[in-house]
Design an enzyme around this catalytic site. Structure first.
Site, PDB file in Angstrom:
ATOM      1  CE1 TYR A  94      -4.132  -1.965   0.312  1.00 45.12           C
ATOM      2  CE2 TYR A  94      -2.602  -3.439   1.572  1.00 45.12           C
ATOM      3  CZ  TYR A  94      -3.844  -3.128   0.824  1.00 45.12           C
ATOM      4  OH  TYR A  94      -4.613  -4.120   0.628  1.00 45.12           O
ATOM      5  CD  GLU A 130       7.971  37.286   7.675  1.00 46.99           C
ATOM      6  OE1 GLU A 130       7.524  38.504   8.091  1.00 46.99           O
ATOM      7  OE2 GLU A 130       8.151  36.795   6.577  1.00 46.99           O
TER       8      GLU A 130
END
Lengths: 219, 219
Positions: free
Chosen positions: B9, B115
């Site tokens: 999977y 930032e």
DNA sequence: ACAAAAGTGTTGGTGTTACACCCATGT
DNA sequence: ACATGGGTGTAACACCAACACTTTTGT
């Protein structure tokens, strides 16, 4: 999150595990599955399975629930996510645990071929993986929740007696409650509507039947 | 879980996201990061990042916390796991959200180059991904929790005045509280120990300083 | 008649809310 | 002396805990 390229990294597997509760014989039961393959072969474990790559988490939980119990429309709540690296000895598996509340009246067999059984929450074998911890956590959450939120009704059929309702509380809280105080409080809460019916069960006074009146979700 | 081979999977990515709260200027603040790359480039988002393949979830959360704030030893609690398939437009990302409470006195800059800025929880830009929902959820959780568990102290320095403590409650609950009732209740709770010190701040009577007395974790 | 569970009120204590004035300090 | 926030008590009410007997039915 901004500066990583996820494809460079090995990804964990993600599963959902379910703590499915019901009440039978004045006891709180949890549904367990016997594992057919290693690891923990032959041990009992919570039902669960991998989350499909395009499948919402809750959908995966509902899918497992329906596979195991044949029941769809029940109370289901995300519990906690367990991600210790070694919780599965084979590989990294992060599991999102859910718990479900099932009225005993709706319990049928699951469609799944695996061996499944209801065990008392208060007396069950040691479970595979960290599933004992998950069951404990679910029980604790449910105990807190039932004090503030009317989830007890999720474990009862549509019509029920006050004694049955009290037994739900007692079995979950694992303590006894005062009959008069319980009835006073629950009737004052406005959560119940009396049907005009009674149920006769044994050689004693028949009990009045009540239904739960759905709340305004004061949003 | 027994009959699947996970390697067949495709696996989702797993991240942690953090809602880091502090209190400044009588306001509840949350730390946000400006995204430098798509998607949502230029938008503000919660700090977070991928979980290492051998890294416990909480360790990943602590690592991110320390990268962004330079602070290690704070209150951190798992919040909820968000896994809608389309929550990240690029690929399937399941995120385990945590929230942290940081005393304003310990806020320093992060080491990370990104930032970062503190925004009022009650007035911040629309966030990337489903992060607005995560912030709302964290706020709701904290509001419930503060009523029962003494987490307010996690937002204060070691010594504080009763007025400062009351302001923490008021800013989190976004309501005003009665001064006399607040002091009566908090002092009766046994959570506080008076230091014999006062703090003089402005041209008025100096305030007594208290410390939090750690609880027996009644286990 | 009796066994069994259903049903029903009062009292004391505890916690919660509402509310207004004096105190210690700097200027 | 005044402006500023710190600090204090009481009364009404709501909620919670403790506690024992009567009712309705089947046998």
């Amino acid at each position: 999150m901004t500066k990583y390229d996820s494809s460079k990294y090995e990804k964990p597997s993600v599963t959902v595990d379910l703590v499915i509760f019901t009440i039978q014989e004045r006891d709180l039961k949890v549904l367990l599955i016997r594992r057919g393959i290693p690891p923990f072969q032959g041990k009992w474990a919570l039902p669960g399975g991998f989350v499909g790559i395009k499948e919402p988490l809750e959908a995966a939980a509902l899918r497992e629930l329906e596979e195991e119990t044949g029941v769809g429309d029940v109370y289901l709540e995300q519990l906690y996510t367990f991600g210790e690296p070694k919780r599965d000895p084979r590989m990294r598996v992060i599991t999102v645990a859910y718990y479900a509340l099932l009225p005993w009246s709706e319990v049928v067999g699951g469609t799944d071929a695996r061996e499944a059984r209801w065990f008392s929450v208060y007396d069950h074998p040691k479970l595979a993986f960290d599933h004992d911890k998950i069951v404990d956590y679910a029980l604790e959450r449910m105990r807190n929740k039932i004090m503030y939120v009317p989830i007890a009704f999720q474990l009862l059929p549509e019509k029920f007696t006050l004694t049955e309702l009290q037994q739900v509380y007692e079995v979950i809280l694992n303590s006894t409650l005062d009959k008069r105080n319980f009835r006073k409080k629950i009737l004052a809460s406005g959560l119940l509507k009396g049907t005009r019916q009674t149920r006769l069960e044994g050689r004693h006074r028949p009990a009045a039947l009540y239904t739960f009146v759905p709340q305004d979700l004061g949003a």
